[in-house]
Motif scaffolding. Structure first.
Motif, mmCIF file in Angstrom:
data_model
loop_
_atom_site.group_PDB
_atom_site.id
_atom_site.type_symbol
_atom_site.label_atom_id
_atom_site.label_comp_id
_atom_site.label_asym_id
_atom_site.label_seq_id
_atom_site.Cartn_x
_atom_site.Cartn_y
_atom_site.Cartn_z
ATOM 1 N N MET A 194 0.804 -1.133 0.038
ATOM 2 C CA MET A 194 -0.013 0.161 0.071
ATOM 3 C C MET A 194 0.843 1.236 0.079
ATOM 4 O O MET A 194 1.909 1.345 0.957
ATOM 5 C CB MET A 194 -0.901 0.128 1.248
ATOM 6 N N THR A 195 0.735 2.351 -0.840
ATOM 7 C CA THR A 195 1.540 3.545 -0.894
ATOM 8 C C THR A 195 0.724 4.394 -0.317
ATOM 9 O O THR A 195 -0.412 4.444 0.100
ATOM 10 C CB THR A 195 1.433 3.653 -2.476
ATOM 11 N N PRO A 196 1.465 5.616 0.127
ATOM 12 C CA PRO A 196 0.777 6.863 0.694
ATOM 13 C C PRO A 196 -0.201 7.210 -0.419
ATOM 14 O O PRO A 196 -1.576 7.733 0.235
ATOM 15 C CB PRO A 196 1.809 7.802 0.802
ATOM 16 N N GLU A 197 0.004 7.186 -1.486
ATOM 17 C CA GLU A 197 -1.234 7.639 -2.523
ATOM 18 C C GLU A 197 -2.584 6.951 -2.344
ATOM 19 O O GLU A 197 -3.462 7.280 -2.327
ATOM 20 C CB GLU A 197 -0.850 7.702 -3.930
ATOM 21 N N GLN A 198 -2.284 5.367 -2.203
ATOM 22 C CA GLN A 198 -3.327 4.727 -2.032
ATOM 23 C C GLN A 198 -3.894 5.049 -0.759
ATOM 24 O O GLN A 198 -5.460 4.870 -0.574
ATOM 25 C CB GLN A 198 -3.148 3.366 -2.121
ATOM 26 N N MET A 199 -3.422 5.162 0.440
ATOM 27 C CA MET A 199 -4.113 5.667 1.727
ATOM 28 C C MET A 199 -4.801 6.946 1.520
ATOM 29 O O MET A 199 -6.146 6.993 1.884
ATOM 30 C CB MET A 199 -2.760 5.937 2.708
ATOM 31 N N VAL A 200 -4.554 7.891 0.743
ATOM 32 C CA VAL A 200 -5.196 8.932 0.766
ATOM 33 C C VAL A 200 -6.569 8.602 -0.294
ATOM 34 O O VAL A 200 -7.878 9.167 0.086
ATOM 35 C CB VAL A 200 -4.465 10.151 -0.233
ATOM 36 N N THR A 212 -8.029 5.875 -0.082
ATOM 37 C CA THR A 212 -9.077 5.069 0.821
ATOM 38 C C THR A 212 -9.647 6.056 1.702
ATOM 39 O O THR A 212 -11.110 5.886 1.669
ATOM 40 C CB THR A 212 -8.256 3.920 1.460
ATOM 41 N N ALA A 213 -9.082 7.123 2.444
ATOM 42 C CA ALA A 213 -9.693 8.059 3.014
ATOM 43 C C ALA A 213 -10.856 8.818 2.399
ATOM 44 O O ALA A 213 -11.840 9.177 2.789
ATOM 45 C CB ALA A 213 -8.477 8.966 3.548
ATOM 46 N N GLY A 246 -10.072 5.853 11.373
ATOM 47 C CA GLY A 246 -9.185 5.805 10.012
ATOM 48 C C GLY A 246 -9.031 7.162 9.219
ATOM 49 O O GLY A 246 -8.167 7.114 8.882
ATOM 50 N N LEU A 247 -9.923 7.960 9.386
ATOM 51 C CA LEU A 247 -9.775 9.198 8.990
ATOM 52 C C LEU A 247 -8.856 10.105 9.560
ATOM 53 O O LEU A 247 -7.832 10.736 8.803
ATOM 54 C CB LEU A 247 -11.224 10.005 8.951
ATOM 55 N N ASP A 248 -8.644 9.960 10.749
ATOM 56 C CA ASP A 248 -7.740 10.666 11.736
ATOM 57 C C ASP A 248 -6.478 10.024 11.126
ATOM 58 O O ASP A 248 -5.158 10.808 11.047
ATOM 59 C CB ASP A 248 -7.815 10.540 13.321
ATOM 60 N N ALA A 249 -6.172 8.780 11.040
ATOM 61 C CA ALA A 249 -4.946 8.044 10.645
ATOM 62 C C ALA A 249 -4.478 8.533 9.271
ATOM 63 O O ALA A 249 -3.365 8.269 9.016
ATOM 64 C CB ALA A 249 -4.985 6.486 10.734
ATOM 65 N N ALA A 250 -5.444 8.960 8.354
ATOM 66 C CA ALA A 250 -5.120 9.355 7.100
ATOM 67 C C ALA A 250 -5.015 10.995 7.052
ATOM 68 O O ALA A 250 -4.943 11.584 5.984
ATOM 69 C CB ALA A 250 -6.165 8.876 6.157
ATOM 70 N N ARG A 284 -8.919 -4.965 -1.851
ATOM 71 C CA ARG A 284 -8.895 -3.499 -2.343
ATOM 72 C C ARG A 284 -9.724 -3.468 -3.862
ATOM 73 O O ARG A 284 -9.373 -4.220 -4.788
ATOM 74 C CB ARG A 284 -7.460 -3.042 -2.329
ATOM 75 N N ASP A 285 -10.416 -2.308 -3.760
ATOM 76 C CA ASP A 285 -11.012 -2.044 -5.003
ATOM 77 C C ASP A 285 -10.318 -1.053 -5.633
ATOM 78 O O ASP A 285 -9.494 -0.159 -4.897
ATOM 79 C CB ASP A 285 -12.301 -1.769 -4.785
ATOM 80 N N ASP A 286 -10.732 -0.750 -6.967
ATOM 81 C CA ASP A 286 -10.071 0.361 -7.620
ATOM 82 C C ASP A 286 -10.020 1.928 -7.073
ATOM 83 O O ASP A 286 -9.491 2.742 -7.209
ATOM 84 C CB ASP A 286 -10.365 0.321 -8.939
ATOM 85 N N ASP A 287 -11.366 1.930 -6.564
ATOM 86 C CA ASP A 287 -11.711 3.247 -5.826
ATOM 87 C C ASP A 287 -11.100 3.429 -4.625
ATOM 88 O O ASP A 287 -11.437 4.531 -3.946
ATOM 89 C CB ASP A 287 -13.121 3.449 -5.934
#
Length: 322
Positions: free
Chosen positions: A1-7, A9-10, A42-46, A269-272
């Motif tokens: 998982m990359t930082p961009e993927q983390m964003v 997901t948030a 989860g939102l705070d974590a991101a 994980r889904d594409d969105d």
């Protein structure tokens, strides 16, 4: 998982959030208070603290006069009115995490009365042996719920220190339930993976005890390459439980296994940026047909714990907790 993927997901979680701040399982779905708090965490974590703050303000507005919440809401209306002790206590974990992530003292003071009332509502549900019944009027105590309550009590005590409040009864209750978790005969046995790993977060364990507990359930629940089963003997792996195991493994210093389980569950994980709740691996199909905010949020919490992204990343390692 990359930082961009983390964003990404948030962003998906935020897209499910209602104007009131409520975070249902998915857009148009129902809300339960525990998973709502998990989604906010989860939102705070991101780094999405503003949206997390909106979620906690919804919790404060929805809290009943006795300090509890209904068990289920749809479109802002309570539809299942019973009290779940774990659902009620968990807001303390969320608000403590919000404080650790943001260091916003004014927010901590604003949300403190909600936490204070919630914990006071839960304490009468503790039995004389230290375990909490899961709901008023029922005798049974559940392992996972008690482990979560034990952790929430520690978070509540941490928040009490932040706002300068003294709650000695909470300290006694916290010690009693943590001790009870070492006595499995006190609890109703369930075939759930959560009953295996969640006590690692709720009680104190020596290194040898933690190692034995991890080994005792590993072959039963871990499916290499896929994550972990939710319930045995079913052939169903789930994302949230896999990432909670990641948090538990990280908390007891087993980082290599934590990283591997985290990698293994990414097939959900889904594409969105969303995550499917689970995968039935014998029939090779995702089940149920849903992507849930609390699954995505638990992924974000696990990522933060492994990569130390935010000041709250040490939440489940017990950093700064009494």
């Amino acid at each position: 998982m990359t930082p961009e993927q983390m964003v990404r997901t948030a962003d998906w979680i935020v897209a499910q959030q209602e104007p009131s701040g409520a975070i249902p399982w998915h857009a148009g779905g129902h809300l339960d208070p525990w998973d709502h708090v998990q989604a906010a965490m989860g939102l705070d974590a991101a780094g999405r603290s503003a949206e997390a703050e909106r979620a906690y303000r919804w919790s404060a507005a929805a809290q009943r006069a006795d300090g509890t919440w209904a068990a289920k809401y749809v479109a802002g209306e309570a539809v299942e009115h019973y009290v779940d002790a774990n659902f009620t206590a968990y807001v303390a974990t969320g608000v403590w995490h919000h404080w650790r992530t943001t260091r916003d003292a004014s927010s901590a003071r604003e949300l403190w009365p909600m936490v204070d009332a919630a914990i006071d509502a839960v304490l009468p549900l503790q039995r004389t042996d230290g375990a909490f019944v899961w709901t008023p009027g029922e005798p049974d105590a559940l392992v996972t719920g008690n482990a979560s309550i034990a952790f929430s009590l520690r978070c509540a005590l941490g928040l009490a220190q932040v706002v300068g409040a003294d709650r000695p009864a909470w300290t006694s209750a916290s010690s009693a339930v943590a001790d009870a978790l070492h006595r499995p005969e006190l609890f109703e046995a369930k075939p759930h993976s959560m009953d295996w790993y969640y006590p690692l977060l709720g009680a104190a364990w020596t290194a040898d005890e933690a190692e034995r507990r991890v080994k005792d359930g590993w072959d039963t629940f871990v499916v290499p390459g896929l994550g972990i089963k939710c319930v045995t003997p079913n052939t169903w792996v789930t994302g949230a439980e896999s990432c909670e195991l990641v948090l538990a493994l990280d908390a007891v210093g087993r980082r290599d296994e934590a990283v591997q389980v985290f990698a293994d569950m990414q097939h959900l994980r889904d594409d969105d940026g969303s995550y499917w709740t689970g995968f039935e691996y014998e029939s090779e199909q995702r089940w149920p047909d849903e992507r849930t905010t609390w699954t995505a949020a638990t992924v974000l919490l696990a990522y933060d714990a492994l990569h130390r992204v935010t000041p709250g990343s040490g939440l489940f390692r017990g950093e700064a907790l009494p």
